[in-house]
Scaffold this active site. Structure first.
Site: not given
Ligand code: UD1
Ligand code: MG
Length: 450
Positions: A18, A84, A230, A352
């Site tokens: 996004r 995650t 995000n 300058y």
């Molecule tokens: C996540 C949480 C959500 C929480 C929110 C808070 C999960 C499933 N969801 O959602 O409950 O309310 O954060 O901001 O954990 N990342 C990886 N590898 C992956 C996926 C993500 O390293 O495969 C990292 C991303 O870089 C990021 C973080 O994990 O820094 C969170 O991932 P993101 O996709 O932003 O999750 P949210 O949808 O924000």
């Molecule tokens: Mg996030």
């Protein structure tokens, strides 16, 4: 428990689609420092025993930024962004080696303060898992915390998987979670991807833990601390929170901000007591403003020191390596770069000053340009103490103006000028008495005959 070793795992892989950006999401900045930088700085304030960073493949820039902020950080690659929980598993070698507590942080939640993280980790004294929780104004997009009657977390429901009833839950997952490594390993192995995104969610851990009779406790934090980023809108919202904190901190240290909402700070801006900052001032990284400095409106500065009692602006620009001395004056439309302007020196208008020393109490006149660049290399100019540079002069570097020397206005100085001498390098003035009348007469006759 409180003393058992601590491993911090920072997740920085994932898609970040996004953001609509070629730059990895976690390298977008807030207050002049990457989100990742903010998170690693907060983590290092906890004095963790080890820090692991999980990044996506081919993210050398993310790795370099992490190592710059925290040289001891160990990095792991998550081959695919499968969620995650899968990301935490990428750091398995660090988890296997570790005995004690594990704090999982998201690199896209850069506003977390060290005190908050400490409270979260301390939550392990009362439960097996501690989940950082907050109540955002609009919970859309966040995981909701499902609690039992005793206030324990029995599940975290991701927004996309939540029922209408669950969507009404106000308490949300901020993203940071603390575990004991012994529990975490078993939980990670059982997390599956049977959800609407087809991802392995770390947020499934509390529900699995509950089945084993393990407990998860929410640890509440302020909304401002929890914002996860995000999108660019969320980035701007976090920037606004950062700036409002930085403005308050500067005022608490003794700076007067006439219009605080128009002054922009970096993560490392240092300001002293009895500093006055007029409206529309931008501090890039690396600025130190000592006591009693007055910054007039519309100045921009990066990697700059303004020493005690200096007075600068309006409309001054200080690029990296600027050092403005005690009580010195820099006025409107003056640019300084990689230069020391010593105590009491003045450059009040339109100049300058690059790659130079301007000696104590020297005076640089309006329109003075230090010609530091010949198209290939940069050269230095040294202006001696008490020297006077007449207006509209060009000093072609490398060049040295001796102590107390004078430069005649409009000179193009290409050779050193001795102390106390007058350096003059301009066409001598001529005067032709009565010339105008003769000229007019000649021109009028020519017009008639034409
Ligand atoms: C996540 C949480 C959500 C929480 C929110 C808070 C999960 C499933 N969801 O959602 O409950 O309310 O954060 O901001 O954990 N990342 C990886 N590898 C992956 C996926 C993500 O390293 O495969 C990292 C991303 O870089 C990021 C973080 O994990 O820094 C969170 O991932 P993101 O996709 O932003 O999750 P949210 O949808 O924000
Ligand atoms: Mg996030």
């Amino acid at each position: 428990m409180t003393d058992s070793p601590l491993l911090v795992v920072v997740l920085a892989a994932g898609k970040g689609v996004r953001m609509q950006s070629d730059l990895p999401k976690v390298l977008h900045s807030i207050g002049g420092r990457s989100m990742l930088g903010h998170v690693l700085a907060a983590a290092s304030a906890l004095k963790a025993d080890a820090t692991a960073l999980v990044l996506a493949p081919n993210m050398a820039a993310v790795r370099e930024e992490a190592q710059r902020i925290l040289p001891g950080v160990e990095t792991f690659e998550q081959p695919e962004p499968l969620g995650t929980a899968n990301a935490v598993l990428a750091a398995k070698p660090a988890l296997m080696r570790h005995k004690g507590r594990v704090l999982v942080l998201f690199a896209d939640s850069p506003m977390l303060q060290p005190e908050t993280l400490q409270r979260l980790v301390d939550g392990l004294d009362a439960a097996n898992i501690a989940v950082l929780a907050f109540k955002p104004g609009d919970p859309a997009g966040y995981g909701r915390l499902v609690l039992d009657a005793g206030g324990r977390v029995t599940a975290i429901r991701e927004d996309k998987d939540a029922s209408e009833e669950e969507k009404r839950i106000e308490l949300c997952n901020a993203g940071a979670m603390a575990f004991r490594v012994a529990d975490l390993a078993g939980l990670l192995a059982r997390i599956d991807n049977s959800n609407s995104k087809g991802e392995y969610y770390l947020t499934d851990a509390p529900a699995l833990a509950a089945k084993d009779g393990l407990t998860a406790t929410p640890v509440l934090c302020r909304v401002e601390d929890a914002s996860g980023i995000n999108s660019r809108e969320q980035l701007a919202a976090a920037e606004a929170i950062f700036q409002s904190r930085a403005r308050s901190a500067a005022m608490q240290r003794g700076a007067t901000l006439i219009a605080p909402e128009t002054v922009w700070f970096s993560f490392d801006t240092v300001t002293g007591r009895d500093v006055t900052i007029e409206p529309n001032v931008f501090f890039g990284p690396g600025v130190v403003v000592e006591d009693g400095v007055h910054i007039m409106a519309n100045c921009h500065m990066t990697q700059t020191r303004l020493r005690r009692g200096a007075r600068v602006g309006p409309f001054a620009r200080f690029r990296p390596g600027t050092d403005i001395g005690h009580g010195a004056r820099i006025g409107n439309f003056v640019e300084v770069k990689n230069a020391i302007v010593e105590a009491g020196a003045k450059a009040n208008h339109l100049a300058y000053i690059g790659d130079a020393r301007v000696g104590e109490s020297a005076n640089v006149g309006a329109g003075t340009i230090l010609c530091n660049y010949d198209g290939f290399a940069k050269h230095r100019t040294d202006i001696g103490n008490g020297a006077f540079i007449g207006s509209n002069s060009s000093l072609v570097a490398p060049v040295k103006i001796g102590e107390g020397a004078y430069i005649g206005s409009g000179s193009v100085i290409t050779k050193d000028v001795a102390p106390g001498a007058l350096g003059l390098a301009r066409a001598p003035q001529e005067e032709r008495p009565g010339w105008v009348a003769k000229f007019r007469h000649f021109m009028q006759r020519r017009k008639k005959t034409a």
